[in-house]
Each structure stands twice: as structure tokens, then as C-alpha cells.
Scaffold this motif. Sequence first.
Motif, PDB file in Angstrom:
ATOM      1  N   PHE A 448      61.580   9.649  65.597  1.00 38.80           N
ATOM      2  CA  PHE A 448      60.983   8.310  65.595  1.00 38.80           C
ATOM      3  C   PHE A 448      59.532   8.333  65.104  1.00 38.80           C
ATOM      4  CE2 PHE A 448      58.511   5.034  67.869  1.00 38.80           C
ATOM      5  CZ  PHE A 448      59.126   3.894  67.363  1.00 38.80           C
ATOM      6  N   GLY A 449      58.715   9.207  65.685  1.00 39.23           N
ATOM      7  CA  GLY A 449      57.301   9.246  65.318  1.00 39.23           C
ATOM      8  C   GLY A 449      57.090   9.540  63.857  1.00 39.23           C
ATOM      9  N   ARG A 450      57.819  10.506  63.352  1.00 45.50           N
ATOM     10  CA  ARG A 450      57.686  10.874  61.947  1.00 45.50           C
ATOM     11  C   ARG A 450      58.163   9.757  61.024  1.00 45.50           C
ATOM     12  NH1 ARG A 450      57.634  16.260  59.226  1.00 45.50           N
ATOM     13  NH2 ARG A 450      58.093  15.826  57.027  1.00 45.50           N
ATOM     14  N   GLU A 451      59.283   9.129  61.398  1.00 48.61           N
ATOM     15  CA  GLU A 451      59.842   8.062  60.572  1.00 48.61           C
ATOM     16  C   GLU A 451      58.902   6.864  60.487  1.00 48.61           C
ATOM     17  OE1 GLU A 451      63.588   7.371  62.385  1.00 48.61           O
ATOM     18  OE2 GLU A 451      64.521   9.171  61.547  1.00 48.61           O
ATOM     19  N   VAL A 452      58.259   6.531  61.607  1.00 45.23           N
ATOM     20  CA  VAL A 452      57.317   5.410  61.611  1.00 45.23           C
ATOM     21  C   VAL A 452      56.126   5.713  60.702  1.00 45.23           C
ATOM     22  CG1 VAL A 452      55.676   4.112  63.015  1.00 45.23           C
ATOM     23  CG2 VAL A 452      57.983   4.544  63.876  1.00 45.23           C
ATOM     24  N   LEU A 453      55.570   6.920  60.828  1.00 46.91           N
ATOM     25  CA  LEU A 453      54.407   7.287  60.018  1.00 46.91           C
ATOM     26  C   LEU A 453      54.747   7.354  58.531  1.00 46.91           C
ATOM     27  CD1 LEU A 453      52.788  10.036  62.274  1.00 46.91           C
ATOM     28  CD2 LEU A 453      51.926   7.735  61.847  1.00 46.91           C
ATOM     29  N   ALA A 454      55.975   7.781  58.209  1.00 44.25           N
ATOM     30  CA  ALA A 454      56.380   7.898  56.809  1.00 44.25           C
ATOM     31  C   ALA A 454      56.772   6.567  56.190  1.00 44.25           C
ATOM     32  CB  ALA A 454      57.543   8.888  56.692  1.00 44.25           C
ATOM     33  N   SER A 455      56.912   5.536  56.995  1.00 45.14           N
ATOM     34  CA  SER A 455      57.401   4.237  56.507  1.00 45.14           C
ATOM     35  C   SER A 455      56.438   3.620  55.501  1.00 45.14           C
ATOM     36  CB  SER A 455      57.606   3.278  57.679  1.00 45.14           C
ATOM     37  OG  SER A 455      56.360   2.940  58.269  1.00 45.14           O
ATOM     38  N   GLU A 456      56.943   2.625  54.755  1.00 43.29           N
ATOM     39  CA  GLU A 456      56.139   1.951  53.735  1.00 43.29           C
ATOM     40  C   GLU A 456      54.937   1.242  54.329  1.00 43.29           C
ATOM     41  OE1 GLU A 456      58.625  -0.612  51.491  1.00 43.29           O
ATOM     42  OE2 GLU A 456      59.939   0.987  50.750  1.00 43.29           O
ATOM     43  N   ALA A 457      55.060   0.845  55.607  1.00 40.98           N
ATOM     44  CA  ALA A 457      53.970   0.099  56.242  1.00 40.98           C
ATOM     45  C   ALA A 457      52.767   0.978  56.565  1.00 40.98           C
ATOM     46  CB  ALA A 457      54.476  -0.558  57.529  1.00 40.98           C
ATOM     47  N   ILE A 458      52.963   2.296  56.650  1.00 36.99           N
ATOM     48  CA  ILE A 458      51.846   3.172  57.032  1.00 36.99           C
ATOM     49  C   ILE A 458      51.495   4.134  55.889  1.00 36.99           C
ATOM     50  CG2 ILE A 458      51.000   4.839  58.747  1.00 36.99           C
ATOM     51  CD1 ILE A 458      52.721   3.508  60.814  1.00 36.99           C
ATOM     52  N   LEU A 459      52.202   5.270  55.785  1.00 36.65           N
ATOM     53  CA  LEU A 459      51.866   6.248  54.750  1.00 36.65           C
ATOM     54  C   LEU A 459      52.607   6.009  53.443  1.00 36.65           C
ATOM     55  CD1 LEU A 459      51.753   9.557  56.865  1.00 36.65           C
ATOM     56  CD2 LEU A 459      49.837   8.180  56.061  1.00 36.65           C
ATOM     57  N   ASN A 460      53.663   5.231  53.503  1.00 40.25           N
ATOM     58  CA  ASN A 460      54.456   4.908  52.321  1.00 40.25           C
ATOM     59  C   ASN A 460      54.991   6.166  51.623  1.00 40.25           C
ATOM     60  OD1 ASN A 460      55.740   3.287  50.443  1.00 40.25           O
ATOM     61  ND2 ASN A 460      53.929   3.109  49.121  1.00 40.25           N
ATOM     62  N   ILE A 461      55.555   7.064  52.424  1.00 35.47           N
ATOM     63  CA  ILE A 461      56.205   8.265  51.882  1.00 35.47           C
ATOM     64  C   ILE A 461      57.589   8.398  52.549  1.00 35.47           C
ATOM     65  CG2 ILE A 461      54.217   9.624  51.123  1.00 35.47           C
ATOM     66  CD1 ILE A 461      54.123  10.903  53.895  1.00 35.47           C
ATOM     67  N   PRO A 462      58.454   7.414  52.397  1.00 30.53           N
ATOM     68  CA  PRO A 462      59.734   7.434  53.091  1.00 30.53           C
ATOM     69  C   PRO A 462      60.594   8.647  52.752  1.00 30.53           C
ATOM     70  CG  PRO A 462      59.720   5.774  51.345  1.00 30.53           C
ATOM     71  CD  PRO A 462      58.314   6.222  51.520  1.00 30.53           C
ATOM     72  N   ASP A 463      60.371   9.250  51.593  1.00 30.59           N
ATOM     73  CA  ASP A 463      61.164  10.421  51.213  1.00 30.59           C
ATOM     74  C   ASP A 463      60.810  11.650  52.033  1.00 30.59           C
ATOM     75  OD1 ASP A 463      58.672  10.180  49.877  1.00 30.59           O
ATOM     76  OD2 ASP A 463      59.245  11.822  48.534  1.00 30.59           O
ATOM     77  N   ARG A 464      59.717  11.580  52.817  1.00 33.13           N
ATOM     78  CA  ARG A 464      59.315  12.708  53.661  1.00 33.13           C
ATOM     79  C   ARG A 464      59.594  12.456  55.138  1.00 33.13           C
ATOM     80  NH1 ARG A 464      56.749  16.447  50.678  1.00 33.13           N
ATOM     81  NH2 ARG A 464      56.131  17.613  52.552  1.00 33.13           N
ATOM     82  N   ALA A 465      60.378  11.455  55.433  1.00 36.46           N
ATOM     83  CA  ALA A 465      60.689  11.134  56.829  1.00 36.46           C
ATOM     84  C   ALA A 465      61.469  12.248  57.507  1.00 36.46           C
ATOM     85  CB  ALA A 465      61.468   9.821  56.903  1.00 36.46           C
ATOM     86  N   ASP A 466      62.278  12.970  56.755  1.00 38.09           N
ATOM     87  CA  ASP A 466      63.068  14.072  57.303  1.00 38.09           C
ATOM     88  C   ASP A 466      62.420  15.389  56.883  1.00 38.09           C
ATOM     89  OD1 ASP A 466      64.900  15.976  58.073  1.00 38.09           O
ATOM     90  OD2 ASP A 466      66.638  14.932  57.255  1.00 38.09           O
ATOM     91  N   TRP A 467      61.907  16.151  57.863  1.00 38.11           N
ATOM     92  CA  TRP A 467      61.186  17.378  57.539  1.00 38.11           C
ATOM     93  C   TRP A 467      62.055  18.394  56.806  1.00 38.11           C
ATOM     94  CZ3 TRP A 467      62.435  22.305  59.262  1.00 38.11           C
ATOM     95  CH2 TRP A 467      63.394  22.386  60.271  1.00 38.11           C
ATOM     96  N   ARG A 468      63.360  18.320  57.043  1.00 38.62           N
ATOM     97  CA  ARG A 468      64.259  19.289  56.414  1.00 38.62           C
ATOM     98  C   ARG A 468      64.335  19.112  54.899  1.00 38.62           C
ATOM     99  NH1 ARG A 468      68.920  17.806  60.616  1.00 38.62           N
ATOM    100  NH2 ARG A 468      67.970  15.806  60.058  1.00 38.62           N
TER     101      ARG A 468
END
Length: 497
Positions: A448-468
Motif C-alpha cells: 500500500f505505502g509504495r503504491e501510494v507514493l508511486a501513484s500519479e498524484a505523488i511521484l508519478n512513477i506507477p511503473d515502479r509500484a512493484d519492487w520486483r
Amino acid sequence: MAGAPLRVLACGDVEGKLDALFSRVRAVQKKSGEFEMLLCVGNFFGSASETEWKEYQAGVKKAPIQTYVLGANNQETVHYFPDVSGCELAENITYLGRKGIFNGTSGLQIAYLSGTESLSEPTPAYSFSSKDVMELQTSLLSTPKFKGVDILLTSPWPRDVGNFGNSSGEIDTKRCGSVLVSNLATSLKPRYHFAALEKTYYERLPYRNHVVLQETAQHVSRFIALANVGNADKKKYLYAFSILPMNSMDSAELVKQPQDVTENPYRKSRKEAQKAKLLLGAEEEPACQFFFDLSKQQGRKRPSDGKEGRHFQPKQARKPPQPTGPCWFCLASPEVEKHLVVSIGTHCYLALAKGGLSNDHVLILPIGHYQSVVELSSEVVEEVEKYKSALKKFFQSKGKRYVLFERNYRSQHLQLQIAQPGTPYFYVELDTGEKLFHRIKKNFPLQFGREVLASEAILNIPDRADWRQCKSTREEEEALSKAFREDFEPFDFSLLQ
């Protein structure tokens, strides 16, 4: 099966009086039998060394025992040590080097640090820096199943070594000695630690390397300071002892506690730690804190007034549970990606995140195995706060801000905050001081925490939401780790405390 104990001699400042030292060693060996080696700390050479030393260099005279020495402590004797990585100076006399680990054929492990603590940059040839200490710590603490070293050799005393112990005579241990050496001794947990330079003999009572009832029992450490050779007051400068290498000892035998054991002198008392925390708090403006209960139909915001939020404060922890299986975050675990470690303190360490959201995505982790912040002892909590403060200053210097979060849900090891022990929760802290807390009652998305931070609304890097999906090669990770470590070094309190 363990072999026979090794018989070792340790000596204080020789100051060029080689004939006097080796004459004494011969007498001891004639009376008590042969010893394996002689370890010399402090000033091996002195202002009057040249005449005697030339005879040993030329082979006219020979040391009666394999002798290992530390490097220069002043500019006048630097020229005696031609190779900073260590070398043979004369037959049976070896300079260990600036810093490192000497592993004997018997399995005996000796850590050494030459010189005095540097107070300036660049570091003089006869001194060590915080960087030297960190590199030595990292090289050992990254070893799988590291328990400590058999012997630590330094020339300066460690600062505060007299705390909780027997009197050190005329030496004020709160003012004398090196803070960096204290940090080194805390991390390396030597069974014997020898030092010199103060021209006196002091054998401190053995001290613990664990917190009673909170941590697994560990071996004790013994600090011995030795006087200078041939001193007029006949203070002890030669110390004989027997030792079995740690790696050949039975665990139960290794951790036996003598009756006169004391607390660790380098750990602040709870009273001192609380006083320091109060002083720190007085210097900073109090941040506004809010706790959110998102499990209710309508969220209700309530400011912390010091009463309702009191049950969220970390309590003195019980003995941490051992991991039920392999733990990716216990520093001693072989599963740890140790090349990602960028800083090691007394109780915690800092590491780059695997597949991080950015190049400076870091984790604060306890060295021991804890599940969440609420399980931590007060000493560990204090160091977590130090790392948070250091990171805040570091990111501010880069014109950046940070968000800190912790998930205590389906996790074994704390990966950096606050509820009753055992309660699942999600916690967020902003660099402005606001804190968000959510108690988890049912299912909760693990990323959850990583997905929120990676979202378009914050860091706008959705492709990095999954660390794997963000893994790098080991070479790339090592380069990132090195770069972060060098940038963070000026803010790394663990190198200066």
C-alpha cells in the motif's frame, strides 16, 4: 573438538626500547614457556629508536617471538612504516597496517586500528577517521553469523570505558580517549581490547555485550590498558593471557558471565538517554500530530494532547523473538543483501531498498530481530530517531523531502512506527512532523505505502509500484550504495558519536 588455548602476550608503548622489551619477553618465556605471539599497541617507536632499531633491521638482533605492531601515532615516527597496508619491518616484527582483520591459522581473529583519532581533514598519515572506522565495522558486521572478534587492538583508549566499572585511577575516561574507538568496540564486541598511550595500567572489570532479559546472552568484553616499557613507576606494561578462538568454542561456554561482570560502559543509562531526548526536544518546535482511525465509516481527526496518545509511545521491549525462518533484514543473516548497507550504528543500520522507488530510497532497520517499533528497547528507539533526524538534514541539504512509513502486518522484521505490541498497523510520518496511524483489522494491501507514493498524484512513477519489477544488477546496486554512502557521510551520526 577445540584445541589447546593460545598463549598470547600484549604490550603497551615500547617507545623504541626494543632491547628492554625483548629481554623481558625472554625472561617470561624461560619461566612460563613459549607464547604464540606478542601484540604491541601504542607507540612502538620513539625519539631514541634509531640506534637499536638498525640492529634489528640488519638482522644483528632478532625478536624472540613473532611480534605484531600498530602504526604511528605522531608525525615523527611515520617513516618507520613504509606500507599502509602492512609489511614486515624486521625478522619476527610485522606492522599490521592502518586498519583491518588479522586471521591466525588457529582461527583467532584480531581486529586492529592504527593511529589516533583525527580531528581534521585530510586525515594525517598517523591518524584514523570516521570513514576508516566505518569501513572496518562494515567489513566485519557484514560477515554471516558475526558474533564479535577475539581481540581488538587500538592505541587510544575508548572514551567512557570507565562507566559502570572499577576506578581507572588518575585517568578521566569521560574526557580521555576516542569516541570512534568506543563505537568500534561497541560494534565489534571484542573479547579482549588492548590500548595504551596514557602511560598507566588499567584492567577494567568485564562488561556485557547484551541487555539482560531483552537480548540473547553474548560473551563479555575485557578492556586492558598497558603502561610504557621500562616506566619508572613499574606499572604493568606486559600482559599474558590464554584464549581459545571464538569460532572453536561451545556457545554455552562462550557466553558464561563472570560474577564481576558490569553493564556496557558505552551504552547510555536510561536516565542519561531521557535527559538527552528532553534537551533535543526543547530545541525543536513541537510538530502537530494527528491520529486517524480509518476503520470507522467517517474518519475523525483528533490532535494528540499527551493523554489520549500516551498508549502509542514505545515501551521498554521484552526479549525480541527469534525469526521463524530466514530473515532478509537481520544483519547477521546470510540472506541480507549486505552490499546495500550504507551505515551501521550500535543498534540499527541503514540500507538502500531493493528495487527502490528512487536512488535514495532507504530503509532504517534494527540490527537485531524485531517485528515492529513497539517491540524495540529504549536504546534502539533512540537510535532510530537519530537516523530519522540525520536523514531529514541530509534530504534538506539536497532540496528534497521525505516520507517515512512502516507496515506491521504480515512482516517478520521491522523495516521502519506505533501501537500496542502485536497489533497490526500502518504508520506514516512526514518530514514536517505530521503522523498518520491506521490500525489494521482485516486484510490490508502489503504494498500500500509504495503504491501510494508511486501513484500519479505523488511521484508519478506507477511503473515502479512493484519492487520486483525494479531490480538492478549487483554492480548497479553497489554503485548506488557507494554513491549514497559518500553523500550521506557528513550527516552520519554513527561515525561521530
